[in-house]
Design an enzyme around this catalytic site. Structure first.
Site, short mmCIF file in Angstrom:
data_model
loop_
_atom_site.label_atom_id
_atom_site.label_comp_id
_atom_site.label_asym_id
_atom_site.label_seq_id
_atom_site.Cartn_x
_atom_site.Cartn_y
_atom_site.Cartn_z
N ASN A 108 0.88 -1.18 0.00
CA ASN A 108 0.00 0.00 0.00
C ASN A 108 0.91 1.22 0.00
OD1 ASN A 108 -1.80 2.06 0.52
ND2 ASN A 108 -2.29 1.40 2.61
N TRP A 109 0.97 1.88 -1.14
CA TRP A 109 1.91 3.01 -1.28
C TRP A 109 1.38 4.30 -0.67
CZ3 TRP A 109 4.22 2.42 -6.93
CH2 TRP A 109 5.09 1.33 -6.94
N LYS A 110 0.12 4.31 -0.26
CA LYS A 110 -0.48 5.52 0.33
C LYS A 110 -0.24 6.72 -0.59
CE LYS A 110 -0.07 3.27 4.72
NZ LYS A 110 -0.10 3.33 6.15
N HIS A 167 -9.65 1.05 4.56
CA HIS A 167 -8.38 1.20 5.27
C HIS A 167 -8.60 2.14 6.46
CE1 HIS A 167 -4.30 2.42 6.21
NE2 HIS A 167 -3.91 1.31 5.63
N GLU A 212 -6.97 4.51 7.63
CA GLU A 212 -6.74 5.94 7.39
C GLU A 212 -7.95 6.58 6.73
OE1 GLU A 212 -2.92 5.55 5.46
OE2 GLU A 212 -2.05 4.94 7.37
N GLU A 240 -5.60 -5.22 10.32
CA GLU A 240 -4.60 -4.16 10.51
C GLU A 240 -4.89 -3.40 11.81
OE1 GLU A 240 -2.48 -3.00 6.68
OE2 GLU A 240 -4.22 -1.72 6.87
N GLY A 263 2.20 2.16 10.62
CA GLY A 263 3.13 3.27 10.49
C GLY A 263 3.84 3.65 11.78
N SER A 305 3.14 -2.31 10.25
CA SER A 305 4.59 -2.37 10.51
C SER A 305 5.22 -3.71 10.13
CB SER A 305 4.89 -2.01 11.97
OG SER A 305 4.54 -0.66 12.21
N GLY A 345 2.74 -1.22 4.22
CA GLY A 345 2.82 0.20 3.88
C GLY A 345 4.26 0.60 3.61
N GLY A 346 4.88 1.21 4.61
CA GLY A 346 6.23 1.77 4.46
C GLY A 346 7.24 0.85 3.78
P1 PGA Z 1 2.71 0.16 7.56
O1 PGA Z 1 1.26 0.38 6.89
O2 PGA Z 1 3.25 -1.14 7.01
O3 PGA Z 1 3.52 1.34 7.13
O4 PGA Z 1 2.51 0.08 9.02
C1 PGA Z 1 0.38 -0.70 6.70
C2 PGA Z 1 -0.90 -0.20 6.05
O5 PGA Z 1 -1.32 0.92 6.31
O6 PGA Z 1 -1.50 -0.93 5.25
#
Ligand code: PGA
Length: 281
Positions: free
Chosen positions: A18-20, A114, A116, A186, A192, A232, A253-254
């Site tokens: 997930n590149w956000k 998600h 967010e 999640e 994050g 994470s 994500g990251g």
């Molecule tokens: P993260 O994000 O790996 O940076 O914690 C995961 C996500 O939001 O899907």
């Protein structure tokens, strides 16, 4: 009484990035080129161990990356998906992207709910449900995200919360639709933050979600649905998480922004004993 014959099915691991709100088209294309050259130099797992791969990228990258991904040579294959979509097909909804528009650029994967989106854009269980139904109406493959906040965990509400989110999101989904659903557990406090959920606990909560699917549908359906862990996930913790029997892959994500760390997590999947995911139907 003779038992019905059983067939063994495998839940194929899925490693999704997930590149956000990161990367331009050029950066995204470089990423795919790096994956392709790693494949050429033999850094990918053998075809039979290759998990399914998906990258959820910003809207502006969808068309270019989808085209590039379609040119990748087998067995390397990467699905390109959207991180969100509106449930309605068209309308006076400034700034929104509809399922029809995603279809128009050839995109058939989408992240729904998600945290967010729930946290910063006020998505409710009802909106998430409408989006999930829209995804199926447009023959798209959704990944539904569920997970608790730190306060909800500390209050002992994790299991009830993920069960409720799963139930509300899947309302009106036929068994055939639910069967192909992918769910990502999640925990919001792990996203994050670098604070990964313990592998045992992540496995347990994924089991709670599976149990909820069993009571909403049935055991055999629940045993076939893929459930990912996200929050994470990094190269150094991925092998332990992915080895868990209830965890069928990761939403990253990251660590998915860098091709080398994404590749390391993909390689960690190949260490997962294939039998762990076998289920008798
Ligand atoms: P993260 O994000 O790996 O940076 O914690 C995961 C996500 O939001 O899907």
């Amino acid at each position: 009484m003779t038992q019905a014959p059983t067939a063994t099915r495998h839940r194929r691991p899925l490693i999704a990035g997930n590149w956000k709100m990161y990367k331009t088209r050029e950066e995204g294309l470089h990423f795919l080129e790096a994956l392709a050259s790693a494949a050429v130099s033999g850094q990918w797992p053998a075809a039979e161990f290759l998990p399914e791969l998906a990258l959820f990228v910003p809207f502006t990258l969808l068309e270019a990356l989808h085209k590039k991904a379609s040119e990748l040579k087998a067995p390397l294959s990467v699905a390109i998906g959207a991180q969100n979509m509106e449930s309605r097909v068209e309308g006076a909804l400034t700034g929104e992207i509809s399922p029809r528009m995603l279809e128009d650029v050839g995109v058939s994967w989408v992240l729904i709910g998600h945290s967010e989106r729930r946290q910063y854009y006020n998505e409710t269980d009802a909106t998430v449900n409408a989006k999930l139904l829209a995804a199926y109406a447009h023959e798209m493959q959704p990944i539904l995200c569920v997970g608790e906040t730190l306060a909800q965990r500390e209050a002992g509400g994790t299991d009830a919360l993920v069960a409720e989110q799963t139930q509300k999101a899947t309302q009106g989904l036929s068994p055939e639709q639910a069967l192909s659903l992918v769910i990502a557990y999640e925990p919001v406090w792990a996203i994050g933050t670098g604070k990964v959920c313990d592998a045992d606990e992540a496995n347990r909560v994924c089991g709670v979600i599976r149990q909820q699917l069993a009571s909403l549908y049935d055991e055999s359906l629940a045993a076939q649905v893929r459930i990912l862990y996200g929050g994470s996930v990094k190269p150094d913790n991925s092998a332990e998480l992915l080895a868990q029997p209830e965890i069928d892959g990761a939403l990253i994500g990251g660590a998915s922004l860098d091709p080398a760390s994404y590749l390391t997590i993909v390689q960690a999947t190949s260490a997962k004993p294939a039998t762990l995911n076998a289920c008798s139907l």
